[in-house]
Design a protein around this motif. Structure first.
Motif, PDB file in Angstrom:
ATOM      1  N   PRO A  64     138.522  55.860 -73.646  1.00 46.61           N
ATOM      2  CA  PRO A  64     137.482  55.378 -74.569  1.00 46.61           C
ATOM      3  C   PRO A  64     137.581  56.002 -75.960  1.00 46.61           C
ATOM      4  CG  PRO A  64     136.541  55.958 -72.434  1.00 46.61           C
ATOM      5  CD  PRO A  64     137.948  56.451 -72.421  1.00 46.61           C
ATOM      6  N   GLY A  65     138.161  57.189 -76.071  1.00 41.58           N
ATOM      7  CA  GLY A  65     138.282  57.827 -77.381  1.00 41.58           C
ATOM      8  C   GLY A  65     139.502  57.402 -78.157  1.00 41.58           C
ATOM      9  N   GLY A  66     140.229  56.401 -77.652  1.00 38.75           N
ATOM     10  CA  GLY A  66     141.458  55.959 -78.296  1.00 38.75           C
ATOM     11  C   GLY A  66     141.265  54.750 -79.192  1.00 38.75           C
ATOM     12  N   ASP A  67     142.266  53.884 -79.213  1.00 41.02           N
ATOM     13  CA  ASP A  67     142.288  52.751 -80.123  1.00 41.02           C
ATOM     14  C   ASP A  67     142.815  51.519 -79.402  1.00 41.02           C
ATOM     15  OD1 ASP A  67     145.047  53.889 -80.163  1.00 41.02           O
ATOM     16  OD2 ASP A  67     144.208  55.149 -81.729  1.00 41.02           O
ATOM     17  N   MET A  68     142.659  50.365 -80.008  1.00 42.78           N
ATOM     18  CA  MET A  68     143.084  49.119 -79.370  1.00 42.78           C
ATOM     19  C   MET A  68     143.301  48.061 -80.436  1.00 42.78           C
ATOM     20  SD  MET A  68     142.262  45.835 -78.316  1.00 42.78           S
ATOM     21  CE  MET A  68     140.510  45.557 -78.098  1.00 42.78           C
ATOM     22  N   ASN A  69     144.489  47.481 -80.443  1.00 38.65           N
ATOM     23  CA  ASN A  69     144.777  46.352 -81.317  1.00 38.65           C
ATOM     24  C   ASN A  69     145.025  45.118 -80.459  1.00 38.65           C
ATOM     25  OD1 ASN A  69     144.674  48.010 -83.599  1.00 38.65           O
ATOM     26  ND2 ASN A  69     146.836  48.542 -83.403  1.00 38.65           N
ATOM     27  N   ALA A  70     144.604  43.970 -80.944  1.00 35.21           N
ATOM     28  CA  ALA A  70     144.755  42.738 -80.172  1.00 35.21           C
ATOM     29  C   ALA A  70     145.009  41.571 -81.114  1.00 35.21           C
ATOM     30  CB  ALA A  70     143.502  42.468 -79.338  1.00 35.21           C
ATOM     31  N   ILE A  71     145.587  40.523 -80.556  1.00 30.89           N
ATOM     32  CA  ILE A  71     145.652  39.231 -81.239  1.00 30.89           C
ATOM     33  C   ILE A  71     144.891  38.246 -80.364  1.00 30.89           C
ATOM     34  CG2 ILE A  71     147.117  37.450 -82.241  1.00 30.89           C
ATOM     35  CD1 ILE A  71     149.332  39.483 -82.511  1.00 30.89           C
ATOM     36  N   VAL A  72     143.969  37.534 -80.976  1.00 26.18           N
ATOM     37  CA  VAL A  72     143.019  36.687 -80.248  1.00 26.18           C
ATOM     38  C   VAL A  72     143.134  35.262 -80.755  1.00 26.18           C
ATOM     39  CG1 VAL A  72     140.601  36.348 -79.643  1.00 26.18           C
ATOM     40  CG2 VAL A  72     141.467  38.668 -80.067  1.00 26.18           C
ATOM     41  N   ALA A  73     143.250  34.317 -79.840  1.00 29.83           N
ATOM     42  CA  ALA A  73     143.288  32.906 -80.188  1.00 29.83           C
ATOM     43  C   ALA A  73     142.258  32.169 -79.348  1.00 29.83           C
ATOM     44  CB  ALA A  73     144.672  32.319 -79.967  1.00 29.83           C
ATOM     45  N   VAL A  74     141.181  31.767 -79.972  1.00 25.92           N
ATOM     46  CA  VAL A  74     140.196  30.920 -79.308  1.00 25.92           C
ATOM     47  C   VAL A  74     140.685  29.489 -79.427  1.00 25.92           C
ATOM     48  CG1 VAL A  74     137.779  30.200 -79.299  1.00 25.92           C
ATOM     49  CG2 VAL A  74     138.387  32.542 -79.913  1.00 25.92           C
ATOM     50  N   ALA A  75     140.435  28.688 -78.398  1.00 25.67           N
ATOM     51  CA  ALA A  75     140.901  27.307 -78.399  1.00 25.67           C
ATOM     52  C   ALA A  75     140.530  26.613 -79.693  1.00 25.67           C
ATOM     53  CB  ALA A  75     140.308  26.555 -77.202  1.00 25.67           C
ATOM     54  N   ASP A  76     141.512  25.927 -80.289  1.00 25.82           N
ATOM     55  CA  ASP A  76     141.325  25.129 -81.504  1.00 25.82           C
ATOM     56  C   ASP A  76     141.097  25.972 -82.753  1.00 25.82           C
ATOM     57  OD1 ASP A  76     141.532  22.776 -79.954  1.00 25.82           O
ATOM     58  OD2 ASP A  76     139.384  22.857 -79.508  1.00 25.82           O
ATOM     59  N   GLN A  77     141.339  27.288 -82.679  1.00 26.67           N
ATOM     60  CA  GLN A  77     141.220  28.138 -83.860  1.00 26.67           C
ATOM     61  C   GLN A  77     142.518  28.908 -84.063  1.00 26.67           C
ATOM     62  OE1 GLN A  77     137.740  30.640 -84.035  1.00 26.67           O
ATOM     63  NE2 GLN A  77     136.415  29.081 -83.165  1.00 26.67           N
ATOM     64  N   GLU A  78     142.828  29.231 -85.314  1.00 18.88           N
ATOM     65  CA  GLU A  78     144.032  29.995 -85.593  1.00 18.88           C
ATOM     66  C   GLU A  78     143.869  31.420 -85.086  1.00 18.88           C
ATOM     67  OE1 GLU A  78     145.030  29.814 -89.688  1.00 18.88           O
ATOM     68  OE2 GLU A  78     145.615  27.697 -89.626  1.00 18.88           O
ATOM     69  N   PRO A  79     144.930  32.020 -84.574  1.00 17.30           N
ATOM     70  CA  PRO A  79     144.855  33.391 -84.066  1.00 17.30           C
ATOM     71  C   PRO A  79     144.483  34.388 -85.156  1.00 17.30           C
ATOM     72  CG  PRO A  79     146.842  32.290 -83.302  1.00 17.30           C
ATOM     73  CD  PRO A  79     146.237  31.407 -84.341  1.00 17.30           C
ATOM     74  N   ARG A  80     143.801  35.447 -84.734  1.00 13.19           N
ATOM     75  CA  ARG A  80     143.424  36.534 -85.636  1.00 13.19           C
ATOM     76  C   ARG A  80     143.776  37.861 -84.978  1.00 13.19           C
ATOM     77  NH1 ARG A  80     142.138  35.610 -90.742  1.00 13.19           N
ATOM     78  NH2 ARG A  80     140.357  37.028 -90.803  1.00 13.19           N
ATOM     79  N   VAL A  81     144.085  38.839 -85.804  1.00 14.00           N
ATOM     80  CA  VAL A  81     144.318  40.197 -85.328  1.00 14.00           C
ATOM     81  C   VAL A  81     142.985  40.923 -85.270  1.00 14.00           C
ATOM     82  CG1 VAL A  81     145.414  42.417 -85.825  1.00 14.00           C
ATOM     83  CG2 VAL A  81     146.651  40.276 -86.275  1.00 14.00           C
ATOM     84  N   LEU A  82     142.649  41.465 -84.104  1.00 16.83           N
ATOM     85  CA  LEU A  82     141.467  42.301 -83.942  1.00 16.83           C
ATOM     86  C   LEU A  82     141.902  43.742 -84.151  1.00 16.83           C
ATOM     87  CD1 LEU A  82     138.533  42.928 -83.112  1.00 16.83           C
ATOM     88  CD2 LEU A  82     139.291  42.805 -80.720  1.00 16.83           C
ATOM     89  N   VAL A  83     141.339  44.400 -85.149  1.00 18.82           N
ATOM     90  CA  VAL A  83     141.758  45.746 -85.533  1.00 18.82           C
ATOM     91  C   VAL A  83     140.823  46.774 -84.910  1.00 18.82           C
ATOM     92  CG1 VAL A  83     142.274  47.300 -87.445  1.00 18.82           C
ATOM     93  CG2 VAL A  83     142.652  44.834 -87.708  1.00 18.82           C
ATOM     94  N   GLY A  84     141.306  47.428 -83.868  1.00 17.76           N
ATOM     95  CA  GLY A  84     140.569  48.520 -83.250  1.00 17.76           C
ATOM     96  C   GLY A  84     141.206  49.863 -83.542  1.00 17.76           C
ATOM     97  N   GLN A  85     141.894  49.939 -84.666  1.00 16.38           N
ATOM     98  CA  GLN A  85     142.498  51.201 -85.098  1.00 16.38           C
ATOM     99  C   GLN A  85     141.566  51.872 -86.101  1.00 16.38           C
ATOM    100  OE1 GLN A  85     145.348  53.164 -84.248  1.00 16.38           O
ATOM    101  NE2 GLN A  85     143.888  54.401 -85.396  1.00 16.38           N
TER     102      GLN A  85
END
Length: 609
Positions: A64-85
């Motif tokens: 829980p004290g760390g970090d997390m990066n993700a790429i998220v694509a909801v249907a019919d939407q362009e992907p976005r980078v989720l910045v958990g850094q």
């Protein structure tokens, strides 16, 4: 169904279905995510549930004290980078660290901690793209925290190697991990009462809210401004042992945690052989993969085959060039000035870099030139100890004593690593998430919270000229590198792997095998892997091996002999030891879903139907 050809080359089938798929680095996370899909949740709900489970079942790989990066694509939407850094705290200045007698940011201890970003990112993902209640999504993690889970052999071994350090220097860690005065044995059931209490308090924080979003927002506020932030800030005020062998207080404050929120950015995208590959920006190492693809795109297919000596050589040389650029040019563009990505990903630049690849292995660091600018030159770093060269399969190395001893088994050197989760749902939603940091060996456990802080600031330099210099508010240049493949702007595949500096190297092999040579997902994951160590490590203590190449020993002897004749310093490791890839995919034409996961370590699994 799988084809006979695939069956002949894989450890398991590529899963196929139409309802939903989850793949991750631990079967309990995969099972939890799939259970969420079965209950009507979407890809975001499933990823969050799996992510919180990973905090528990892979505590030596993320927390829980760390970090997390993700790429998220909801249907019919362009992907976005989720910045958990999270960024460096306000008090994390070069002057402060030098004043503490440090020549580099330590690899363990609170001075290496960026603002924790993992929990805020997971909750942001749930709020913005999920559909389920927080209490339902966290029920899986709460179950394992209260009733326990069987600890893995690697986690137990990590605790054992750190046990002397825990007893002597980190009392909170000793209390959590050395129950009965000893490290747990593989398979023993471990519970996490303090973290379970934290999860319940976060859920309870939203008790008065009248909407789902309001309840999640209340939990996020409690984390960033309430009892969690207060406990962290209070704890780091007391000096404790760092990997430098000296004691220091941390600099994180409540204000630092309150100022951070996970957010979204557009991905960096490069088209390779007709496939759009989406990565993070240059505040993480994701564009390394894109630069390597740009260089390799100019070669004929036969030069790109990872199963031939010519292919291994060409791929390794392209990676060396891309990794040299990472150190010279990458950093947080919001704080470090403009990172010249347009130049680094341009056809002209790729051609210049491609021309540097000869028949001989390079033993030099060769960053490229950007007109009107000077490349930052990495200071002198130490060559990796001979005994450690073949072991570079994970992320940082921390030590449990006060002296550096090369032999990992004798010294208490303990490598951390990372986790990964991929999810696809029946509506076309995709998530590729790479959580890391906050390893049990990172920093002392905070007793009332049941977790420790991360050490991502070790990736910064105490040199103001570096594009990734330590500076308050600046994101450290992370190695966390999720990937998404796009077609017509929509996500069609999510993939990734743990592995620090090797994350994009192993993903490159997967992409070449699937895009160029038509391998199935599982066959590409199972195929023999390799990576170069001829680059500066992102982690303390920063080392490198000029000309180094690590290969799984399933690679034939004649191929290894060929590589050595070209000048590669080849180290052979176990036949099933490099990479922990997973992947999920959605065919946009048929709607068919598929998934595959890594058999190495007997821990990663895919599930779906």
């Amino acid at each position: 169904m799988t084809s006979p050809d695939e069956d002949a080359f894989t450890t398991r089938p590529t899963l196929r279905g139409s309802f939903g798929m989850v793949a991750s680095t631990h079967w309990l996370a995969t099972a939890s995510g799939q259970a969420v899909l079965e209950r009507g949740g979407n890809a975001a709900d499933a990823a969050v549930a799996a992510g919180f489970v990973l905090h528990l079942v892979e505590p030596h790989l993320n927390g829980p004290g760390g970090d997390m990066n993700a790429i998220v694509a909801v249907a019919d939407q362009e992907p976005r980078v989720l910045v958990g850094q999270g960024p460096a705290p306000k008090g994390a200045t070069i002057e402060h660290y030098v004043g503490e007698g440090l020549a580099e940011v330590p690899g363990a201890g609170a001075l290496a901690a960026a603002v924790p970003g993992s929990v805020m990112a997971w909750l942001r993902l749930l709020e913005d793209h999920g559909s389920m209640e927080l209490t339902d999504v966290l029920s899986f993690a709460l179950h394992y925290a209260r009733t326990g889970h069987a600890i893995s052999a690697t986690a137990a071994r990590t605790i054992d190697r750190m046990s002397g350090h825990f007893r002597e220097h980190w009392a909170g860690s000793a209390a959590l991990w050395l129950r009965g005065g000893r490290a747990p044995r593989a398979g023993e059931v471990i519970t996490y009462a303090a973290w379970a209490d934290v999860l319940e308090r976060l859920i309870a924080a939203g008790g008065a809210a009248t909407t789902r979003d309001g309840r999640i927002q209340a939990a996020r506020r409690e984390w960033a401004q309430g009892f969690v932030a207060e406990s962290i800030a209070r704890f780091v005020e007391t000096p404790h042992r760092h990997s430098s062998g000296t004691d220091h207080a941390g600099v994180l404050t409540v204000a630092d945690l309150a100022a951070f929120d996970a957010g979204y950015e557009a991905p960096t995208v490069f088209r390779f052989r007709g496939v759009d590959v989406a990565k993070t920006g240059p505040w993480a190492q994701g564009p390394v993969l894109l630069q390597a693809l740009a260089i390799l795109d100019g070669f004929p297919d036969e030069r790109l085959d990872p199963d031939t000596a010519e292919g291994v050589h060409t791929i390794a040389e392209a990676l060396k060039l891309a990794l040299a650029d990472r150190d010279a040019w990458y950093g947080d563009p919001a704080e470090a000035g403009t990172v010249p990505l347009d130049r680094l990903l341009s056809p002209e630049y790729a051609a210049e870099r491609r021309a540097l690849i000869t028949d001989s292995a390079s033993h030099d660091l060769r960053p490229g030139a950007v007109p009107g600018r000077s490349a930052w030159v990495v200071p002198s770093v130490t060559a990796a100890p001979e005994s450690a060269r073949a072991a570079g399969t994970g992320e940082p190395t921390v030590r449990s004593d006060d002296a550096i001893v090369p032999d990992e088994d004798a010294s208490g050197y303990t490598r951390g690593d990372t986790c990964h989760i991929d999810v696809v749902d029946r509506w076309g939603g995709l998530v590729s998430a790479t959580p890391s940091g906050g390893w049990l060996q990172s920093s002392p456990t905070i007793p009332e919270l049941g977790f420790c802080l991360g050490t991502r600031l070790q990736m910064t330099w105490l040199d103001d000229a570096s594009p990734s210099a330590l500076r308050p508010g600046r994101r450290p240049r992370s190695t966390l590198s999720p990937t998404m493949l796009l077609r017509d702007g929509a996500g069609v595949e999510a993939l990734g792997t743990p592995g620090g500096d090797q994350q994009d190297q192993w993903q490159l092999l997967y992409l070449l095998r699937t895009i160029v040579f038509g391998y199935s997902q599982q066959r590409a994951i199972d195929a023999p892997a390799f990576h170069t160590t001829s680059h500066v490590s992102s982690f303390w203590p920063r080392v490198w091996e000029p000309g180094g190449l690590v290969v799984e020993d399933r690679i034939p002897d004649d191929l290894v002999d060929d590589l050595r004749s070209r000048g590669h310093i080849v180290s052979r490791v176990g036949g099933w030891s490099l990479g922990r890839l997973s992947s999920v995919r959605r065919d946009p034409d048929t709607g068919e879903l598929s998934a595959a996961a890594n058999p190495r370590g007997m821990q990663g699994y895919a599930a779906g139907r």
